[in-house]
Design a protein around this motif. Structure first.
Motif, PDB file in Angstrom:
ATOM      1  N   SER A 297      -1.530  11.843  -7.392  1.00 29.14           N
ATOM      2  CA  SER A 297      -1.038  10.571  -7.010  1.00 29.14           C
ATOM      3  C   SER A 297      -1.407  10.675  -5.302  1.00 29.14           C
ATOM      4  O   SER A 297      -1.634  11.596  -5.101  1.00 29.14           O
ATOM      5  CB  SER A 297       0.374  10.013  -7.257  1.00 29.14           C
ATOM      6  N   ASP A 298      -1.673   9.442  -4.981  1.00 26.12           N
ATOM      7  CA  ASP A 298      -1.963   9.124  -3.580  1.00 26.12           C
ATOM      8  C   ASP A 298      -0.929   9.873  -2.734  1.00 26.12           C
ATOM      9  O   ASP A 298      -1.353  10.488  -1.948  1.00 26.12           O
ATOM     10  CB  ASP A 298      -1.846   7.673  -3.419  1.00 26.12           C
ATOM     11  N   ALA A 299       0.243   9.665  -2.898  1.00 29.95           N
ATOM     12  CA  ALA A 299       1.348  10.382  -1.992  1.00 29.95           C
ATOM     13  C   ALA A 299       1.129  12.005  -2.328  1.00 29.95           C
ATOM     14  O   ALA A 299       1.399  12.495  -1.479  1.00 29.95           O
ATOM     15  CB  ALA A 299       2.802   9.800  -2.676  1.00 29.95           C
ATOM     16  N   GLU A 300       0.800  12.257  -3.405  1.00 35.20           N
ATOM     17  CA  GLU A 300       0.936  13.939  -3.438  1.00 35.20           C
ATOM     18  C   GLU A 300      -0.296  14.286  -3.025  1.00 35.20           C
ATOM     19  O   GLU A 300      -0.402  15.479  -2.342  1.00 35.20           O
ATOM     20  CB  GLU A 300       1.016  14.197  -5.269  1.00 35.20           C
ATOM     21  N   PHE A 301      -1.373  13.580  -2.891  1.00 41.38           N
ATOM     22  CA  PHE A 301      -2.800  14.156  -2.336  1.00 41.38           C
ATOM     23  C   PHE A 301      -2.264  14.187  -0.787  1.00 41.38           C
ATOM     24  O   PHE A 301      -2.650  15.186  -0.202  1.00 41.38           O
ATOM     25  CB  PHE A 301      -4.010  13.103  -2.765  1.00 41.38           C
ATOM     26  N   GLU A 302      -1.771  13.174  -0.336  1.00 40.13           N
ATOM     27  CA  GLU A 302      -1.577  13.102   1.397  1.00 40.13           C
ATOM     28  C   GLU A 302      -0.559  14.236   1.656  1.00 40.13           C
ATOM     29  O   GLU A 302      -0.796  14.976   2.415  1.00 40.13           O
ATOM     30  CB  GLU A 302      -1.008  11.858   1.612  1.00 40.13           C
ATOM     31  N   ALA A 303       0.444  14.368   0.817  1.00 47.56           N
ATOM     32  CA  ALA A 303       1.225  15.468   1.046  1.00 47.56           C
ATOM     33  C   ALA A 303       0.917  17.011   1.005  1.00 47.56           C
ATOM     34  O   ALA A 303       0.977  17.952   1.759  1.00 47.56           O
ATOM     35  CB  ALA A 303       2.589  15.302  -0.045  1.00 47.56           C
ATOM     36  N   LYS A 304       0.010  17.412  -0.125  1.00 47.34           N
ATOM     37  CA  LYS A 304      -0.486  18.607  -0.128  1.00 47.34           C
ATOM     38  C   LYS A 304      -1.642  18.639   0.881  1.00 47.34           C
ATOM     39  O   LYS A 304      -1.711  19.942   1.347  1.00 47.34           O
ATOM     40  CB  LYS A 304      -1.395  18.579  -1.683  1.00 47.34           C
ATOM     41  N   CYS A 305      -2.302  17.883   1.408  1.00 45.21           N
ATOM     42  CA  CYS A 305      -3.387  17.886   2.296  1.00 45.21           C
ATOM     43  C   CYS A 305      -2.578  18.341   3.653  1.00 45.21           C
ATOM     44  O   CYS A 305      -3.149  19.182   4.578  1.00 45.21           O
ATOM     45  CB  CYS A 305      -4.247  16.668   2.591  1.00 45.21           C
ATOM     46  N   LEU A 306      -1.577  17.495   3.806  1.00 43.31           N
ATOM     47  CA  LEU A 306      -0.703  17.761   5.320  1.00 43.31           C
ATOM     48  C   LEU A 306      -0.118  19.248   5.105  1.00 43.31           C
ATOM     49  O   LEU A 306      -0.179  19.707   6.280  1.00 43.31           O
ATOM     50  CB  LEU A 306       0.213  16.645   5.358  1.00 43.31           C
ATOM     51  N   GLU A 307       0.346  19.682   3.846  1.00 41.59           N
ATOM     52  CA  GLU A 307       0.795  21.191   3.915  1.00 41.59           C
ATOM     53  C   GLU A 307      -0.321  22.079   4.562  1.00 41.59           C
ATOM     54  O   GLU A 307       0.035  23.235   5.047  1.00 41.59           O
ATOM     55  CB  GLU A 307       1.180  21.521   2.421  1.00 41.59           C
ATOM     56  N   LYS A 308      -1.556  21.723   4.069  1.00 39.71           N
ATOM     57  CA  LYS A 308      -2.668  22.867   4.472  1.00 39.71           C
ATOM     58  C   LYS A 308      -3.025  22.254   6.072  1.00 39.71           C
ATOM     59  O   LYS A 308      -4.107  23.038   6.371  1.00 39.71           O
ATOM     60  CB  LYS A 308      -3.830  22.751   3.459  1.00 39.71           C
ATOM     61  N   GLY A 309      -2.729  21.344   6.624  1.00 38.95           N
ATOM     62  CA  GLY A 309      -3.049  20.914   8.143  1.00 38.95           C
ATOM     63  C   GLY A 309      -4.039  19.850   7.978  1.00 38.95           C
ATOM     64  O   GLY A 309      -4.746  19.693   9.044  1.00 38.95           O
ATOM     65  N   GLU A 331     -16.290  22.292  12.841  1.00 37.35           N
ATOM     66  CA  GLU A 331     -15.548  23.324  12.135  1.00 37.35           C
ATOM     67  C   GLU A 331     -14.427  22.586  11.182  1.00 37.35           C
ATOM     68  O   GLU A 331     -13.950  22.980  10.283  1.00 37.35           O
ATOM     69  CB  GLU A 331     -15.004  24.439  12.809  1.00 37.35           C
ATOM     70  N   ASP A 332     -13.845  21.466  11.916  1.00 35.83           N
ATOM     71  CA  ASP A 332     -12.900  20.899  11.321  1.00 35.83           C
ATOM     72  C   ASP A 332     -13.329  20.103   9.918  1.00 35.83           C
ATOM     73  O   ASP A 332     -12.772  20.081   9.185  1.00 35.83           O
ATOM     74  CB  ASP A 332     -12.338  19.643  12.386  1.00 35.83           C
ATOM     75  N   VAL A 333     -14.382  19.533  10.138  1.00 37.08           N
ATOM     76  CA  VAL A 333     -15.251  18.979   8.895  1.00 37.08           C
ATOM     77  C   VAL A 333     -15.137  20.251   7.686  1.00 37.08           C
ATOM     78  O   VAL A 333     -14.819  19.605   6.674  1.00 37.08           O
ATOM     79  CB  VAL A 333     -16.417  18.311   9.254  1.00 37.08           C
ATOM     80  N   VAL A 334     -15.664  21.166   7.908  1.00 36.59           N
ATOM     81  CA  VAL A 334     -15.861  22.376   7.064  1.00 36.59           C
ATOM     82  C   VAL A 334     -14.298  22.632   6.437  1.00 36.59           C
ATOM     83  O   VAL A 334     -14.304  22.616   5.053  1.00 36.59           O
ATOM     84  CB  VAL A 334     -16.427  23.489   7.463  1.00 36.59           C
ATOM     85  N   ARG A 335     -13.580  22.851   7.285  1.00 38.68           N
ATOM     86  CA  ARG A 335     -12.073  23.111   6.823  1.00 38.68           C
ATOM     87  C   ARG A 335     -11.571  21.864   6.104  1.00 38.68           C
ATOM     88  O   ARG A 335     -10.873  22.222   4.877  1.00 38.68           O
ATOM     89  CB  ARG A 335     -11.320  23.586   8.090  1.00 38.68           C
ATOM     90  N   ALA A 336     -11.704  20.755   6.415  1.00 35.71           N
ATOM     91  CA  ALA A 336     -11.236  19.569   5.779  1.00 35.71           C
ATOM     92  C   ALA A 336     -11.658  19.611   4.361  1.00 35.71           C
ATOM     93  O   ALA A 336     -10.995  19.334   3.324  1.00 35.71           O
ATOM     94  CB  ALA A 336     -11.561  18.221   6.472  1.00 35.71           C
ATOM     95  N   ALA A 337     -12.900  19.717   4.126  1.00 31.74           N
ATOM     96  CA  ALA A 337     -13.814  19.660   2.857  1.00 31.74           C
ATOM     97  C   ALA A 337     -12.786  20.752   1.923  1.00 31.74           C
ATOM     98  O   ALA A 337     -12.552  20.608   0.770  1.00 31.74           O
ATOM     99  CB  ALA A 337     -15.285  19.940   3.070  1.00 31.74           C
ATOM    100  N   GLN A 338     -12.956  22.022   2.544  1.00 33.85           N
ATOM    101  CA  GLN A 338     -12.093  22.809   1.736  1.00 33.85           C
ATOM    102  C   GLN A 338     -10.785  22.797   1.301  1.00 33.85           C
ATOM    103  O   GLN A 338     -10.638  23.025   0.000  1.00 33.85           O
ATOM    104  CB  GLN A 338     -11.817  24.251   2.505  1.00 33.85           C
ATOM    105  N   ILE A 339     -10.019  21.956   2.261  1.00 33.02           N
ATOM    106  CA  ILE A 339      -8.691  21.602   1.797  1.00 33.02           C
ATOM    107  C   ILE A 339      -8.688  20.721   0.719  1.00 33.02           C
ATOM    108  O   ILE A 339      -7.812  20.791  -0.255  1.00 33.02           O
ATOM    109  CB  ILE A 339      -7.775  21.058   3.283  1.00 33.02           C
ATOM    110  N   ILE A 340      -9.455  19.772   0.806  1.00 26.82           N
ATOM    111  CA  ILE A 340      -9.590  18.600  -0.095  1.00 26.82           C
ATOM    112  C   ILE A 340     -10.042  19.383  -1.573  1.00 26.82           C
ATOM    113  O   ILE A 340      -9.368  18.990  -2.932  1.00 26.82           O
ATOM    114  CB  ILE A 340     -10.565  17.509   0.247  1.00 26.82           C
ATOM    115  N   LEU A 341     -10.868  20.157  -1.784  1.00 29.34           N
ATOM    116  CA  LEU A 341     -11.239  20.670  -2.833  1.00 29.34           C
ATOM    117  C   LEU A 341     -10.139  21.414  -3.470  1.00 29.34           C
ATOM    118  O   LEU A 341     -10.029  21.581  -4.681  1.00 29.34           O
ATOM    119  CB  LEU A 341     -12.506  21.489  -2.504  1.00 29.34           C
ATOM    120  N   GLU A 342      -9.658  22.275  -2.518  1.00 30.37           N
ATOM    121  CA  GLU A 342      -8.536  23.086  -3.178  1.00 30.37           C
ATOM    122  C   GLU A 342      -7.356  22.351  -3.636  1.00 30.37           C
ATOM    123  O   GLU A 342      -6.882  22.484  -4.745  1.00 30.37           O
ATOM    124  CB  GLU A 342      -7.723  23.836  -1.702  1.00 30.37           C
ATOM    125  N   VAL A 343      -6.940  21.180  -2.968  1.00 28.34           N
ATOM    126  CA  VAL A 343      -5.891  20.110  -3.496  1.00 28.34           C
ATOM    127  C   VAL A 343      -6.354  19.512  -4.786  1.00 28.34           C
ATOM    128  O   VAL A 343      -5.538  19.306  -5.630  1.00 28.34           O
ATOM    129  CB  VAL A 343      -5.672  19.172  -2.404  1.00 28.34           C
TER     130      VAL A 343
END
Length: 346
Positions: A297-309, A331-343
């Motif tokens: 869900s939207d809320a789960e996506f936001e929460a799991k992303c936040l857990e990873k920064g 470097e923030d862009v690269v890490r953000a992409a990694q986090i989203i793909l992991e989530v």
């Protein structure tokens, strides 16, 4: 090792740089209601010159700047043509109706701007006593909900000129108009000359902590000044905020291209990982993608992303918006992409 929190929710989250803070601290101030705040006066003159307009006024926010334009140029009971996904209609709490007394008529703005031929068909300026006569046209550039689209100058001019030919006051919600100008490599007055009034934000990509400018003729701005006072938006030692806005205009326009490049990189990385990033022409510092049915869900996506920064935001149900800005590095862009793909793959 704990990573810093990266905020991709909006470009509204930017914070003043150290140099901007020094400018704020040393700003010359006076009483702006009396007209003797030197920093505010300089900002207004500079904004008017940049946009090729006769005068400008500071507003607390982009929403207030737009509302001042509607209240000044319109009259209670008249109507305004506006895009069906425009910010002035969808996200400004109905101020154009509740306060300015205008009735909005929707236009298709999926491509960032209504087509010229739509204007006469939607207009109610036909003399029929049953209709709320159309006297205003509101355009948006860049267009937020359509994908951060920077409408090209020629396409923008075609619609704006048709609106003026029909006798409308054409107002530009140019909250991010400098993004459009940088995206197409033109001065901002190329857009401004096509409209009667425009509002642009000093915050967002330009990086000031608050405030927007409303630009137009001297007569228009003087009446907007009365409306600003009526709405409680007139301020005293405005120079503290005005100095930040002036610094932003002088130093942070050209660098918007970096935000566009970072957004394009983020889109490429996400698409390479199988994310269905929305495709649109002339995108700037935003990208959107849907959460697939059956995914979190939207809320789960936001929460799991936040857990990873990563701070991310669902702009509407199951539609994620990511925005790059001056506090986002490559470097923030690269890490953000990694986090989203992991989530999304979890």
């Amino acid at each position: 090792m704990r990573h810093k929190i990266m905020d991709f929710r909006s470009d509204t989250v930017t914070r003043p740089s150290e140099e901007m803070r020094r400018v704020i601290a040393s700003a010359e101030v006076g009483d702006d209601i009396y007209g003797d705040d030197p920093s505010s006066n300089e900002l207004c003159e500079y904004a008017a010159e940049m946009t090729g307009k006769e005068a400008a006024i500071y507003a607390c926010s982009g929403t207030m700047g737009n509302l001042l334009a509607f209240a000044t140029a319109g009259r209670h009971g008249e109507s305004v043509l506006a895009g069906r996904r425009s910010h002035v209609w969808c996200s400004e709490v109905g101020g154009l109706s509740a306060i300015a007394g205008l009735c909005p008529y929707p236009l298709n703005d999926d491509g960032g701007i209504p087509a010229p031929e739509e204007l006469s068909a939607a207009s109610r300026s036909d003399g029929d006593i049953h209709h709320a006569q159309t006297t205003m046209l509101a355009l948006e550039n860049t267009h937020n909900y359509a994908g951060g689209i920077a409408v090209p100058p020629d396409k923008f001019a075609a619609t704006a000129r048709e609106g003026r030919r029909l006798g409308f006051h054409v107002h530009l919600d140019g909250a991010r108009i400098f993004n459009a100008a940088v995206r197409h490599g033109v001065p901002v007055d190329v857009y401004a000359k096509e409209v009667d009034s425009l509002q642009f934000c000093l915050s967002k990509g330009l990086g000031a902590p608050l405030g927007s400018m409303l630009c137009g003729t001297r007569e228009f701005i003087e009446e907007a000044r009365r409306w600003r006072k009526r709405l409680g938006g007139a301020q005293r030692q405005l120079g503290i905020a005005a100095a930040a806005g002036l610094y932003a205009l002088k130093n942070n326009v050209a660098r918007l291209a970096e935000d566009h490049e970072n957004a394009a990189l983020l889109a490429r990385l996400l698409k390479a990982g199988g994310v269905g990033v929305e495709e649109a022409e002339n995108m700037t510092n935003m990208l959107f993608f849907p959460l697939k049915e059956g995914q979190i869900s939207d809320a789960e996506f936001e929460a799991k992303c936040l857990e990873k920064g990563l701070l991310a935001h669902a702009i509407s149900p199951r539609r994620i918006r990511l925005v790059t800005h001056l506090d986002v590095e490559r470097e923030d862009v690269v890490r953000a992409a990694q986090i989203i793909l992991e989530v999304l793959s979890a």
